[in-house]
Design a protein around this motif. Structure first.
Motif, PDB file in Angstrom:
ATOM      1  N   LYS A 107       0.879   5.357  -0.867  1.00  0.00           N
ATOM      2  CA  LYS A 107       2.045   4.712  -1.456  1.00  0.00           C
ATOM      3  C   LYS A 107       3.028   4.287  -0.358  1.00  0.00           C
ATOM      4  O   LYS A 107       3.509   3.158  -0.339  1.00  0.00           O
ATOM      5  N   ASN A 131       7.855   2.758 -10.636  1.00  0.00           N
ATOM      6  CA  ASN A 131       7.924   4.112 -10.066  1.00  0.00           C
ATOM      7  C   ASN A 131       8.678   4.135  -8.736  1.00  0.00           C
ATOM      8  O   ASN A 131       8.403   4.942  -7.874  1.00  0.00           O
ATOM      9  N   LEU A 184       0.008   0.487  -4.701  1.00  0.00           N
ATOM     10  CA  LEU A 184       1.290   0.695  -5.370  1.00  0.00           C
ATOM     11  C   LEU A 184       1.109   0.932  -6.853  1.00  0.00           C
ATOM     12  O   LEU A 184       1.945   1.534  -7.506  1.00  0.00           O
ATOM     13  N   LYS A 185       0.037   0.442  -7.387  1.00  0.00           N
ATOM     14  CA  LYS A 185      -0.232   0.653  -8.799  1.00  0.00           C
ATOM     15  C   LYS A 185      -0.651   2.101  -9.034  1.00  0.00           C
ATOM     16  O   LYS A 185      -0.595   2.600 -10.144  1.00  0.00           O
ATOM     17  N   PHE A 209      11.317  -6.354  -3.665  1.00  0.00           N
ATOM     18  CA  PHE A 209      10.520  -5.781  -4.754  1.00  0.00           C
ATOM     19  C   PHE A 209      11.228  -4.592  -5.396  1.00  0.00           C
ATOM     20  O   PHE A 209      11.823  -3.770  -4.703  1.00  0.00           O
ATOM     21  N   ASN A 244       2.036  -9.557  -8.306  1.00  0.00           N
ATOM     22  CA  ASN A 244       1.533  -9.302  -6.954  1.00  0.00           C
ATOM     23  C   ASN A 244       1.169 -10.604  -6.242  1.00  0.00           C
ATOM     24  O   ASN A 244       1.405 -10.750  -5.046  1.00  0.00           O
ATOM     25  N   MET A 289       4.068   0.491   0.541  1.00  0.00           N
ATOM     26  CA  MET A 289       5.462   0.047   0.479  1.00  0.00           C
ATOM     27  C   MET A 289       5.909  -0.563   1.796  1.00  0.00           C
ATOM     28  O   MET A 289       6.573  -1.586   1.835  1.00  0.00           O
ATOM     29  N   ARG A 308       7.155 -13.176   3.173  1.00  0.00           N
ATOM     30  CA  ARG A 308       7.495 -12.170   2.169  1.00  0.00           C
ATOM     31  C   ARG A 308       8.725 -11.387   2.597  1.00  0.00           C
ATOM     32  O   ARG A 308       9.676 -11.238   1.854  1.00  0.00           O
ATOM     33  N   LYS A 332       4.072  -2.014   3.895  1.00  0.00           N
ATOM     34  CA  LYS A 332       3.454  -3.332   4.043  1.00  0.00           C
ATOM     35  C   LYS A 332       4.198  -4.365   3.225  1.00  0.00           C
ATOM     36  O   LYS A 332       4.453  -5.482   3.683  1.00  0.00           O
ATOM     37  N   VAL A 333       4.543  -3.971   1.975  1.00  0.00           N
ATOM     38  CA  VAL A 333       5.282  -4.893   1.114  1.00  0.00           C
ATOM     39  C   VAL A 333       6.601  -5.286   1.763  1.00  0.00           C
ATOM     40  O   VAL A 333       7.033  -6.428   1.704  1.00  0.00           O
ATOM     41  N   ILE A 360       1.369 -10.270  -2.121  1.00  0.00           N
ATOM     42  CA  ILE A 360       0.633  -9.080  -1.703  1.00  0.00           C
ATOM     43  C   ILE A 360      -0.765  -9.070  -2.307  1.00  0.00           C
ATOM     44  O   ILE A 360      -1.542  -8.169  -2.064  1.00  0.00           O
ATOM     45  N   ASP A 361      -1.100 -10.072  -3.048  1.00  0.00           N
ATOM     46  CA  ASP A 361      -2.470 -10.204  -3.530  1.00  0.00           C
ATOM     47  C   ASP A 361      -2.775 -11.701  -3.529  1.00  0.00           C
ATOM     48  O   ASP A 361      -1.866 -12.530  -3.440  1.00  0.00           O
ATOM     49  N   ILE A 366      10.184   5.824  -0.029  1.00  0.00           N
ATOM     50  CA  ILE A 366       9.420   6.669   0.895  1.00  0.00           C
ATOM     51  C   ILE A 366      10.095   8.035   0.972  1.00  0.00           C
ATOM     52  O   ILE A 366      11.274   8.154   1.331  1.00  0.00           O
ATOM     53  N   ASN A 423      -5.101  -2.480   0.642  1.00  0.00           N
ATOM     54  CA  ASN A 423      -4.407  -3.566  -0.027  1.00  0.00           C
ATOM     55  C   ASN A 423      -3.219  -2.988  -0.777  1.00  0.00           C
ATOM     56  O   ASN A 423      -3.385  -2.184  -1.688  1.00  0.00           O
ATOM     57  N   PRO A 424      -2.022  -3.374  -0.406  1.00  0.00           N
ATOM     58  CA  PRO A 424      -0.840  -2.750  -1.006  1.00  0.00           C
ATOM     59  C   PRO A 424      -0.785  -2.944  -2.511  1.00  0.00           C
ATOM     60  O   PRO A 424      -0.260  -2.103  -3.234  1.00  0.00           O
ATOM     61  N   ALA A 425      -1.314  -4.051  -3.005  1.00  0.00           N
ATOM     62  CA  ALA A 425      -1.253  -4.312  -4.435  1.00  0.00           C
ATOM     63  C   ALA A 425      -1.936  -3.185  -5.198  1.00  0.00           C
ATOM     64  O   ALA A 425      -1.471  -2.756  -6.247  1.00  0.00           O
ATOM     65  N   PHE A 463      10.048  -1.574  -8.256  1.00  0.00           N
ATOM     66  CA  PHE A 463       8.886  -1.091  -9.005  1.00  0.00           C
ATOM     67  C   PHE A 463       9.293  -0.112 -10.094  1.00  0.00           C
ATOM     68  O   PHE A 463      10.337   0.522 -10.013  1.00  0.00           O
ATOM     69  N   ASN A 522       8.802   3.685  -5.813  1.00  0.00           N
ATOM     70  CA  ASN A 522       8.132   3.547  -4.515  1.00  0.00           C
ATOM     71  C   ASN A 522       9.071   3.676  -3.329  1.00  0.00           C
ATOM     72  O   ASN A 522       8.987   2.926  -2.367  1.00  0.00           O
TER      73      ASN A 522
END
Lengths: 818, 227
Positions: free
Chosen positions: A326, B91, A425-426, B87, B49, A330, B81, A332-333, B54-55, B95, A420-422, B89, B93
């Motif tokens: 996680k 949850n 994170l899920k 972003f 995403n 994050m 980005r 990376k995002v 990120i995707d 750190i 892959n961050p996508a 989320f 996210n």
């Protein structure tokens, strides 16, 4: 940025305490072992490098052949040094040093000062060239002239302290039975690691003019080490050639004048002083010499231990990566590049490695006395860091730290930053183990690394078992005589002793607890020198070089050596004027005698000694099993003895030794009674092997510990990962046993793969080692099975301890969060 | 700002193919506030995403700020980005090993801001979000609502043109949820474009338009203000 990496690194490490402790513990043990081995190897390669211009110093060794038999010896004639110095201007300096066996006590080992007798381990004889070539540090006296006068003696600082305490040593008078010496210098024996080993040296002019003259005229009496220091510009090869040309002419002249008929040659070669320590091919060489193969083996093992420890780090970091997915996603995002992520991991690894280093160095300092005792050295960590080579050592440590951190950090960094961050994170993590078609998965790398660890561990376990069995085999090996309960006493080199030797012997025999007494110039484990023999009735029959034992009638009885043919020496032969020989079976074969008993034999010993063979004894091992059984000749000549062999009654050993000491003092005033148990002496011939065994045992324990530590950590993470799976299996009715089996199955498979990989390598290397013995165990499959089973048991333990914890949990807890 | 033309996304697990998005075309203008709604598994998050770089889509084209995304390298995408997208989320996210202050600071570090300007900017945001008194705490020491405030602060600290929010109130009670929605609403009023995935009609009511996704396809689009 950097501070940020470290700050976060610290927090992460503190948060995951148990993981950090596991890593630091494994790494610091690995590093400590590495440092120990480094210091050891370092001290070994520094042998004889300290001497000024050491690259120009050579020892002259000697290869000679008689009747096609070739011998390579470290010793050379007494007159060689003088001849070279006198006739070759390129020889800057030359010296000779009497051959002595430091594990033995020679004739001048007792020194009397102020009426008290002291035992000095190793006194030798040399000339003034010695301290000009070998620039030992001197505490007192002038090294250049200390040995130039007759009856001068230079002693080591240790001996000086032993004899004189804090008083000045130079000028003090020391007595041996024969003459009085004046101390002219005190040297530091620990100046540098060296193959030379003496505690006191006397000047060559202390010999009587008669013996000096005799030795200076003989080319075949080999009894000294010869060292030369060549001028800078001289090529050793060309000097070698010119010297040999010159000497062979001298030898021819000597042969002609002495009227000897010899078919053979004698070639001298130069050996750089720096490489003597690693040469074990010459006879009569320093017992401290060692096979450089051991150093290579030790270094490789050190590397393996370090590898095992860093594999732990890599594996744990990768297994733990799930927990950090996680965070990585994050980052990376938020725009972190892979390089930045990698730096984060490397920083963490660096912190761990750094702490491990501090701990490791403390461990090394703490355990140094123990390690020194193990390897028989006097190493220091601090001393090494602050020595001339300290900078190299310090840089090496820093370099190693960086390499370890980068290697340990880069793997997890590589794997983690690829996610892959996508997906991460899920929260669906399954892909980490599968990882698609993009090259090797984290799980795959992990398995490879674990297999490497197992290969090292299993290999070392098997090797240790084989070495152990061989050493046990040697200990129980029947050498062909009874070595137990015999003490070997060195006879004093004193005419007074020989006048009363018979009475002394009779009195020894009368002591309760003494079963038998014999005198001899050689004994098993002490065998030195070979002599030239003529066999058969015609004088043109071949000359042979064989080992010669000069013994009395009691020898075979005391050692319990069985007779095969003919008869033993008896007291009648002792008193009559003829000469009598007994030979062993190997000698009968070597001399090509079909009917040895009754054959004539002649040896060049003092003068030509012609006699008859009266018996043949069974072959026995008179040296270590590193050499096979060799031909051996016994000559009955009770007046010549270096050793007194006494067989004792097992039950009254100590009382008997005390009594022998009393009798000794009565007959040998001014001589220290030095004795050794024959069994111990023979065992000491396996010193290097025993050292290797103990080092192997410890190293194996370390490797096993480190890899178990890693496996424990790894399996705890993996089991944590599978908590849900375990819970579902439990809910569905899986028994604890089946679930444990499921968890352990994978590891067992890896152990077996590793075992199959390790076995051929170990088999090859161990066979090679075993073949250095003339008698050895054979390697059978059980060693390999046992090694693999042991590793399986360790793997089982490491995994099961963790599994129980998870299994005892209520499955509802694990499933609730899904 | 955002233009997609017939994007398609397929997930492959072994032999099983799952189509997450089929032929999705949409446009989001600067200053817009778009809510994406639909049942679980309809492809909402996948779309977000892809929009957030990120995707990647398997087919179709995506233009972000005029860049044709399929032609950009990973590095270029990362740059685009971090400079333009924030972003948030469900949850959070955050750190766990970083404090509130450090979490918010992180995007600026990756953007290469100088320390002094970073401190200043973080201070501003923290004050604005009213979390100054908690700036040295770690995420686990905060309540869910507070954590999401921090996450929003982190999303906006670099002043992005676009905020992508994935069910930002999903883990929050209604009171904290409303607080977060008000924050987003204020940001939108200040000019930030927002695309938000949500299950909640109430949250969606803050947006200008609602895009309904079903089985990977846009089934309708409502202009919220007209509802």
């Amino acid at each position: 940025m950097i501070t940020n990496y470290f700050k976060i690194g610290f927090r992460i490490l503190i948060r995951q305490r148990s993981y950090t402790v596991l890593n630091i513990l494994g790494l610091s043990i690995g590093i400590a072992v590495f440092v120990f081995i480094y210091l050891y190897v370092q001290s070994e390669i520094r042998y004889d490098r300290y001497w000024s211009d050491s690259k120009n110093i050579y020892r002259v060794w000697n290869e000679y052949s008689l009747e096609g038999k070739v011998e390579k010896v470290a010793i050379s004639p007494f007159r060689l040094a003088g001849t070279l110095k006198k006739n070759f201007p390129e020889v800057v300096e030359a010296t000779k040093l009497f051959f002595t066996d430091p594990s033995d006590v020679n004739d001048m080992s007792s020194l009397t000062y102020n009426g008290k007798v002291y035992e000095v381990p190793n006194i030798t004889l040399s000339d003034s060239g010695l301290f000009r070539i070998f620039n030992y540090n001197f505490f007192e006296g002038d090294p250049r002239t200390a040995l130039s006068k007759p009856n001068s003696m230079v002693i080591s600082a240790k001996v000086a302290r032993q004899l004189f305490g804090n008083e000045k040593a130079v000028g003090k008078k020391l007595k041996t039975v024969r003459r009085e010496y004046t101390v002219t210098g005190v040297f530091d024996k620990n100046t540098c690691p060296t193959h030379l080993d003496f505690d006191a040296v006397v000047s060559e002019y202390s010999l009587s003019p008669k013996s000096l003259q005799k030795m200076n005229s003989d080319w075949f009496w080999l009894g000294v080490y010869t060292y030369v220091k060549l001028a800078d510009t001289v090529s050793p090869e060309s000097f070698e050639k010119r010297a040999n040309d010159f000497i062979s002419k001298q030898i021819s002249a000597f042969i002609d004048s002495a009227n000897i008929n010899i078919d053979g040659y004698m070639v001298y070669s130069l050996e750089p002083v720096r490489s003597i320590h690693f040469n074990t091919s010459l006879a009569y060489d320093s017992p401290s010499n060692t096979n450089s193969g051991y150093l290579i083996i030790f270094s490789i093992i050190a590397g393996f231990i370090l590898l095992t420890a860093s594999i732990n780090y890599i594996n744990l970091a990768m297994a733990r990566s799930l927990k950090r997915a996680k965070e990585v996603g994050m980052r990376k995002v938020l725009g972190a590049f892979r390089k930045q992520l990698a730096m984060q991991y490397i920083s963490e690894a660096f912190i761990v490695v750094f702490i491990a280093f501090i701990l490791a160095l403390s461990l090394v300092e703490l355990l140094m006395p123990w390690f020194n005792a193990l390897v028989g050295k006097n190493l220091t960590l601090v001393g090494n860091l602050f020595s001339r080579q300290g900078i190299v050592f310090g840089l090496l440590l820093i370099f190693m730290m960086i390499i370890l951190a980068v290697v340990s950090g880069i793997f997890p960094a590589f794997i983690l930053s690829r996610y892959n961050p996508a997906n991460v994170l899920k929260g669906n993590n399954f892909f980490i183990n599968i990882n698609g078609k993009r090259g090797i998965s984290a799980g795959g790398i992990r398995k490879v690394l674990v297999v490497i660890q197992y290969v090292v561990s299993i290999g070392m376990i098997i090797a240790t078992m084989i070495i152990f069995s061989q050493m046990k085999f040697l200990k129980n090996y029947d050498p062909g005589f009874d070595e137990k309960n015999i003490i070997v006493i060195n006879t004093p080199d004193d005419t007074a002793y020989y006048q009363q030797a018979d009475e002394f012997k009779i009195e020894l025999k009368a002591i309760p607890g003494v079963i038998g007494v014999s005198t001899a110039n050689n004994a098993p484990g002490y065998t030195y020198g070979k002599s030239l023999f003529h066999a058969g009735d015609t004088s043109d029959k071949a000359l042979q070089t064989l080992s010669l034992y000069i013994v009395d009638t009691g020898f075979f009885n005391v050692l319990k050596i069985p007779l095969v043919e003919g008869k033993f020496f008896d007291s009648k032969m002792e008193t009559d004027t003829g000469h009598y020989y007994i030979i062993n079976q190997a000698a009968a074969k070597d001399l090509d005698l079909d009917e040895p008993v009754g054959s004539r034999l002649e040896v060049s010993f003092f003068e030509k000694t012609n006699g008859r063979i009266v018996g043949v004894v069974k072959d026995f091992n008179f040296y270590s099993l590193h050499t096979g059984i060799e031909p051996l000749v016994f000559l009955l000549y009770p007046k010549e003895s270096r050793y007194i062999l006494v067989r004792l009654d097992e039950k009254h050993k100590n009382v008997a030794i005390a009594e022998i000491n009393k009798v000794w003092d009565k007959y040998n005033k001014g001589h220290f009674m030095h004795y050794t148990f024959l069994k111990d002496k023979i065992q000491s011939l396996y010193g290097a092997d025993l050292k290797m065994l103990s080092v192997f045992i410890y190293f194996t324990l370390f490797v096993m510990f480190i890899s178990s530590l890693g496996l424990y950590g790894l399996s705890s993470f993996l089991i944590e990962q599978r908590t849900k799976e375990i819970a579902i299996r439990k809910v569905l009715g899986g028994s604890d046993r089946r679930i444990i089996l499921l968890l352990i199955k994978d590891y067992f498979r890896l152990v077996i793969i590793a075992g199959l990989l390790a076995s051929p390598v170990v088999y090859y290397l161990m066979n090679k080692w075993l073949n250095t013995f003339s008698a050895h165990i054979s390697i059978n499959g059980w060693y390999f099975v046992a090694g693999i089973l042991l590793m399986m048991a360790l793997a089982f333990l490491s995994v099961v301890i963790r599994s129980f914890h998870v299994l005892r949990q209520n499955p509802a807890l694990a499933l609730k969060y899904e | 700002m955002i233009v997609t033309e017939g994007i398609k996304k397929i997930f492959q697990a072994g032999d099983v193919e799952t189509i997450a998005l089929r032929n999705v075309s949409l446009t989001v203008e600067t200053g817009d506030f778009v809510a994406v709604m639909g049942p679980s598994g309809c492809g909402k998050t996948t779309l977000l995403n892809i929009l957030g770089l990120i995707d990647q889509a398997n087919a179709g084209e995506y233009y972000f700020l005029g860049h044709q995304v399929s032609r950009l390298s990973d590095k270029q995408k990362a740059k685009l980005r971090k400079e333009n997208i924030g972003f948030v989320f469900q949850n959070f996210n955050l750190i766990d090993e970083l404090t509130v202050h450090e979490n918010i600071e992180l995007p600026l570090i990756y953007l290469g801001w100088k320390k002094k300007s970073r401190k200043q900017r973080v201070r501003e945001i923290i004050e604005k979000m009213e979390i100054s008194h908690r700036k040295n705490l770690f995420p686990l020491q905060l309540s869910g609502g507070q954590q999401q405030r921090v996450a929003v602060a982190r999303a906006v600290v670099a002043n992005p043109a676009l905020i992508l929010a994935d069910e930002p109130t999903g883990n929050l009670d209604s009171m904290h949820g409303e607080e977060v929605m008000n924050l987003l609403n204020d940001l939108n009023k200040e000019g930030t474009t927002i695309v938000m995935v949500t299950h909640s009609r109430r949250d969606a009511s803050y947006s200008h338009r609602i895009i309904n996704l079903f089985d990977g396809q846009i089934i309708n689009e409502n202009l919220n203000k007209l509802m």
